[in-house]
Motif scaffolding. Structure first.
Motif, PDB file in Angstrom:
ATOM      1  N   ILE A  16       0.755  -1.114  -0.022  1.00 40.31           N
ATOM      2  CA  ILE A  16       0.044   0.063   0.032  1.00 40.31           C
ATOM      3  C   ILE A  16       1.081   1.405   0.069  1.00 40.31           C
ATOM      4  O   ILE A  16       0.694   2.096  -1.060  1.00 40.31           O
ATOM      5  N   ASP A  17       1.740   1.360   0.719  1.00 38.93           N
ATOM      6  CA  ASP A  17       3.006   2.311   0.589  1.00 38.93           C
ATOM      7  C   ASP A  17       3.517   2.716  -0.589  1.00 38.93           C
ATOM      8  O   ASP A  17       3.470   3.823  -1.011  1.00 38.93           O
ATOM      9  N   ARG A  18       3.813   1.453  -1.248  1.00 37.45           N
ATOM     10  CA  ARG A  18       4.625   1.819  -2.536  1.00 37.45           C
ATOM     11  C   ARG A  18       3.237   2.262  -3.460  1.00 37.45           C
ATOM     12  O   ARG A  18       3.604   3.100  -4.296  1.00 37.45           O
ATOM     13  N   ILE A  19       2.144   1.949  -3.283  1.00 41.99           N
ATOM     14  CA  ILE A  19       0.994   2.328  -4.487  1.00 41.99           C
ATOM     15  C   ILE A  19       0.893   3.670  -4.126  1.00 41.99           C
ATOM     16  O   ILE A  19       0.884   4.605  -5.068  1.00 41.99           O
ATOM     17  N   LEU A  20       0.740   4.150  -2.968  1.00 40.26           N
ATOM     18  CA  LEU A  20       0.543   5.591  -2.447  1.00 40.26           C
ATOM     19  C   LEU A  20       1.782   6.431  -3.032  1.00 40.26           C
ATOM     20  O   LEU A  20       1.250   7.534  -3.483  1.00 40.26           O
ATOM     21  N   ARG A  21       2.887   5.983  -2.817  1.00 40.81           N
ATOM     22  CA  ARG A  21       3.976   6.862  -3.043  1.00 40.81           C
ATOM     23  C   ARG A  21       3.761   6.818  -4.758  1.00 40.81           C
ATOM     24  O   ARG A  21       4.193   7.981  -5.336  1.00 40.81           O
ATOM     25  N   TYR A  22       3.611   5.897  -5.432  1.00 42.86           N
ATOM     26  CA  TYR A  22       3.654   5.908  -6.854  1.00 42.86           C
ATOM     27  C   TYR A  22       2.546   6.899  -7.406  1.00 42.86           C
ATOM     28  O   TYR A  22       2.610   7.559  -8.328  1.00 42.86           O
ATOM     29  N   GLN A  23       1.480   7.033  -6.843  1.00 39.19           N
ATOM     30  CA  GLN A  23       0.263   7.628  -7.287  1.00 39.19           C
ATOM     31  C   GLN A  23       0.727   9.191  -6.751  1.00 39.19           C
ATOM     32  O   GLN A  23       0.243  10.162  -7.482  1.00 39.19           O
ATOM     33  N   HIS A  24       1.436   9.112  -5.780  1.00 42.98           N
ATOM     34  CA  HIS A  24       2.050  10.751  -5.472  1.00 42.98           C
ATOM     35  C   HIS A  24       2.733  11.281  -6.444  1.00 42.98           C
ATOM     36  O   HIS A  24       2.742  12.289  -7.099  1.00 42.98           O
ATOM     37  N   PHE A  25       3.783  10.331  -7.115  1.00 41.01           N
ATOM     38  CA  PHE A  25       4.462  10.726  -8.053  1.00 41.01           C
ATOM     39  C   PHE A  25       3.508  10.931  -9.425  1.00 41.01           C
ATOM     40  O   PHE A  25       3.798  12.155 -10.018  1.00 41.01           O
ATOM     41  N   LEU A  26       2.666  10.188  -9.857  1.00 33.97           N
ATOM     42  CA  LEU A  26       1.843  10.736 -10.788  1.00 33.97           C
ATOM     43  C   LEU A  26       1.046  11.770 -10.855  1.00 33.97           C
ATOM     44  O   LEU A  26       0.904  12.532 -11.752  1.00 33.97           O
ATOM     45  N   ARG A  27       0.671  12.188  -9.592  1.00 33.88           N
ATOM     46  CA  ARG A  27      -0.218  13.633  -9.235  1.00 33.88           C
ATOM     47  C   ARG A  27       0.942  14.800  -9.504  1.00 33.88           C
ATOM     48  O   ARG A  27       0.519  15.616 -10.336  1.00 33.88           O
ATOM     49  N   LEU A  28       2.107  14.660  -9.036  1.00 36.52           N
ATOM     50  CA  LEU A  28       3.143  15.573  -9.104  1.00 36.52           C
ATOM     51  C   LEU A  28       3.459  15.532 -10.755  1.00 36.52           C
ATOM     52  O   LEU A  28       3.558  16.902 -10.939  1.00 36.52           O
ATOM     53  N   SER A  29       3.589  14.743 -11.250  1.00 37.49           N
ATOM     54  CA  SER A  29       3.989  14.659 -12.973  1.00 37.49           C
ATOM     55  C   SER A  29       2.928  15.430 -13.560  1.00 37.49           C
ATOM     56  O   SER A  29       3.237  15.875 -14.681  1.00 37.49           O
ATOM     57  N   SER A  30       1.823  15.159 -13.316  1.00 38.83           N
ATOM     58  CA  SER A  30       0.606  15.766 -13.987  1.00 38.83           C
ATOM     59  C   SER A  30       0.546  17.176 -13.908  1.00 38.83           C
ATOM     60  O   SER A  30      -0.302  17.792 -14.819  1.00 38.83           O
ATOM     61  N   HIS A  31       1.252  17.805 -12.965  1.00 34.64           N
ATOM     62  CA  HIS A  31       0.997  19.366 -12.690  1.00 34.64           C
ATOM     63  C   HIS A  31       2.482  20.027 -12.757  1.00 34.64           C
ATOM     64  O   HIS A  31       2.441  21.042 -12.240  1.00 34.64           O
ATOM     65  N   SER A  32       3.440  19.264 -13.276  1.00 34.35           N
ATOM     66  CA  SER A  32       4.823  19.829 -13.107  1.00 34.35           C
ATOM     67  C   SER A  32       5.417  19.616 -14.513  1.00 34.35           C
ATOM     68  O   SER A  32       5.360  18.625 -15.118  1.00 34.35           O
ATOM     69  N   ASN A  33       6.319  20.540 -14.865  1.00 36.20           N
ATOM     70  CA  ASN A  33       7.201  20.425 -15.930  1.00 36.20           C
ATOM     71  C   ASN A  33       8.639  20.012 -15.313  1.00 36.20           C
ATOM     72  O   ASN A  33       9.642  19.820 -16.103  1.00 36.20           O
ATOM     73  N   SER A  34       8.919  19.841 -14.338  1.00 38.59           N
ATOM     74  CA  SER A  34      10.135  19.478 -13.572  1.00 38.59           C
ATOM     75  C   SER A  34      10.812  17.938 -14.189  1.00 38.59           C
ATOM     76  O   SER A  34       9.925  17.206 -14.918  1.00 38.59           O
ATOM     77  N   SER A  35      11.956  17.742 -14.081  1.00 34.03           N
ATOM     78  CA  SER A  35      12.481  16.591 -14.506  1.00 34.03           C
ATOM     79  C   SER A  35      12.026  15.373 -13.824  1.00 34.03           C
ATOM     80  O   SER A  35      11.572  15.602 -12.561  1.00 34.03           O
ATOM     81  N   THR A  36      12.203  14.511 -14.469  1.00 41.03           N
ATOM     82  CA  THR A  36      11.536  13.109 -13.541  1.00 41.03           C
ATOM     83  C   THR A  36      12.492  12.908 -12.430  1.00 41.03           C
ATOM     84  O   THR A  36      11.820  12.273 -11.353  1.00 41.03           O
ATOM     85  N   ALA A  37      13.741  12.993 -12.451  1.00 42.79           N
ATOM     86  CA  ALA A  37      14.654  12.970 -11.205  1.00 42.79           C
ATOM     87  C   ALA A  37      14.090  13.778 -10.369  1.00 42.79           C
ATOM     88  O   ALA A  37      13.865  13.359  -9.049  1.00 42.79           O
ATOM     89  N   MET A  38      13.842  14.852 -10.526  1.00 40.56           N
ATOM     90  CA  MET A  38      13.270  15.835  -9.249  1.00 40.56           C
ATOM     91  C   MET A  38      11.953  15.543  -8.925  1.00 40.56           C
ATOM     92  O   MET A  38      11.906  15.550  -7.684  1.00 40.56           O
ATOM     93  N   LEU A  39      11.021  14.942  -9.545  1.00 42.88           N
ATOM     94  CA  LEU A  39       9.816  14.410  -9.242  1.00 42.88           C
ATOM     95  C   LEU A  39       9.806  13.304  -8.462  1.00 42.88           C
ATOM     96  O   LEU A  39       9.057  13.076  -7.449  1.00 42.88           O
ATOM     97  N   ALA A  40      10.853  12.450  -8.798  1.00 43.97           N
ATOM     98  CA  ALA A  40      10.934  10.947  -8.118  1.00 43.97           C
ATOM     99  C   ALA A  40      11.571  11.436  -6.682  1.00 43.97           C
ATOM    100  O   ALA A  40      11.135  10.899  -5.669  1.00 43.97           O
ATOM    101  N   ALA A  41      12.484  12.498  -6.363  1.00 47.49           N
ATOM    102  CA  ALA A  41      12.968  12.765  -5.277  1.00 47.49           C
ATOM    103  C   ALA A  41      11.760  13.289  -4.281  1.00 47.49           C
ATOM    104  O   ALA A  41      11.528  13.118  -3.053  1.00 47.49           O
TER     105      ALA A  41
END
Length: 73
Positions: A16-41
């Protein structure tokens, strides 16, 4: 506690923690032009490679492939 998670969600707390963290990344990436590395961090991954491995485990695809799927529909 593990049994309660399995009963309620079908997964253990770590999954569940892994899924929620990945969903958080997807939300961040949908609203940002930052690099994937920055969004991952920002989402809590140790580095971009960690995000890519986790994405493949959870979805069978890379974050780039998921991004294209979500934004080209």
């Amino acid at each position: 506690m593990r049994r309660r998670f399995d009963t309620s969600f079908g997964y253990g707390p770590k999954t569940i923690d892994r899924i929620l963290r990945y969903q958080h990344f997807l939300r961040l990436s949908s609203h940002s032009n930052s690099s994937t590395a920055m969004l991952a961090a920002e989402a809590g991954y140790s580095d971009q490679a960690h995000l890519v491995r986790e994405s493949r485990r959870l979805t069978g695809s890379t974050p780039r492939q998921i991004h294209h799927l979500l934004h080209n529909e």
